[in-house]
Design a protein around this motif. Sequence first.
Motif, short mmCIF file in Angstrom:
data_model
loop_
_atom_site.label_atom_id
_atom_site.label_comp_id
_atom_site.label_asym_id
_atom_site.label_seq_id
_atom_site.Cartn_x
_atom_site.Cartn_y
_atom_site.Cartn_z
N GLU A 1 7.05 10.34 -4.60
CA GLU A 1 6.60 10.77 -5.93
C GLU A 1 7.15 12.15 -6.26
O GLU A 1 7.50 12.44 -7.41
N PRO B 1 6.05 9.75 -10.67
CA PRO B 1 5.06 8.67 -10.52
C PRO B 1 5.59 7.31 -10.93
O PRO B 1 5.25 6.29 -10.31
N TYR B 2 6.44 7.26 -11.97
CA TYR B 2 6.97 5.96 -12.39
C TYR B 2 7.99 5.43 -11.40
O TYR B 2 8.09 4.22 -11.16
N GLU C 1 5.95 3.99 -8.59
CA GLU C 1 5.38 2.70 -8.98
C GLU C 1 6.44 1.60 -8.93
O GLU C 1 6.15 0.48 -8.48
N GLU C 2 7.64 1.91 -9.36
CA GLU C 2 8.71 0.92 -9.30
C GLU C 2 9.05 0.58 -7.85
O GLU C 2 9.28 -0.58 -7.51
N GLU D 1 -4.49 5.33 -8.27
CA GLU D 1 -3.11 5.78 -8.17
C GLU D 1 -2.32 4.87 -7.24
O GLU D 1 -2.88 4.25 -6.32
N SER D 2 -1.03 4.81 -7.46
CA SER D 2 -0.17 3.91 -6.69
C SER D 2 -0.23 4.21 -5.20
O SER D 2 -0.26 3.30 -4.37
#
Length: 387
Positions: free
Chosen positions: A27, A32-33, A36-37, A230-231
């Motif tokens: 992260e 964050p994206y 997540e990916e 959260e991831s």
Amino acid sequence: MAHLDTAGTGRMTTAVRAVLTECVRLEDRYGPYGLEEHLGDVLHTEIHRRLAQLLNVPAADTALFTGAAAAYHSFVSRIPLGPGDRIWTTPYEDVANLTTLYALRNRTRCRLEVVPLRPDGDLDLEWMATHIDNDVALVSVAHVPSSCGIANPVEAVGRILAPHRCLYAVDASYAVGQLPVDAARIGCHLLTGDGWRFLRGPQTVGFAYVAPRLEETLAEAGPIPAALPESAAVAALNAALADHTQTAEAPRETLLAQLRAAVQEIPGTELIAPGRVQSGILTFRHSDLPAALIRHKLAAHGVAVWKTVPQQTPLLMPERAGTTAVRASVHHDNSAQDVARLGQALREILHQARTRPARALPRTPHAAAPMAGPSRHRARRRLCLTN
């Protein structure tokens, strides 16, 4: 440290901590994206498959939340009820769930009733079988409460409710990970749990099983507001679930029996253990020492426990364990040495308390008068459960 507070926060394994550390690194580098990916399969497929295996339910019927209380509120608060409906709860209901039930009662003008207990502390199943009717629209039961170790007979309750129209919600926050939790056998329509207690995942992640019937009931109310974790927490819980299914569990009953014996050997202790079936949680109090003092003294001796307060389960009468007490909990990562360390520490604490001379209060020229305020007894308000 002898960690005897898994009911509060389980100790994460090395594998779980490694996942959290790697997620922080990713992260920090990709945002964050990007994280997540990177975790796409874990977040959308693998975690639900592991939850399905844990609870014996279809993976499509599981959902993630920041905790069991958030999941419970998200679904129960939206159930369409009316003035002719009744809700059943029990004296072992947690305050967070009770808050949701009170708000639902106030909004819909339904009735909220408390299932009575037998003299031994068990739920009165005969009363439930006799009084169940089609106006009972929701039944909420804690599998294991937060304030004591009773394991409520959620499967037996499910069999009583099965022929009737009511929805059945089970809070498994303190049960999942230490007891078998089979939502299919229980027959519930909602089951909620936390990931950071006996499952030993990170905090701020929980889950729910939502039966198709409950989803259909709530369909007209619109989509459920998501309190998504959260991831990184989801990925760590996924690792904790993998550890849980692979770990050979030691017999919890043996450790619990040793824990009971260690506490009972201490003069002045009183076990708070209603019910005939107990989980890996033991609550006790001492006639001379307050629970907060015992907890802090035990921590100084390298033993982690917790303190329970009446507000956790406010419907539980004082004679049924609703007072401030010490809560110890054993899990399969505990050992007999941990329990022995607790017993030795308790003996030393009690010995120190009895041999320490009383401290004289300092003399003051003019003692200040106590501040006026409302009486503690007048300030108490009796909970009103029916309209």
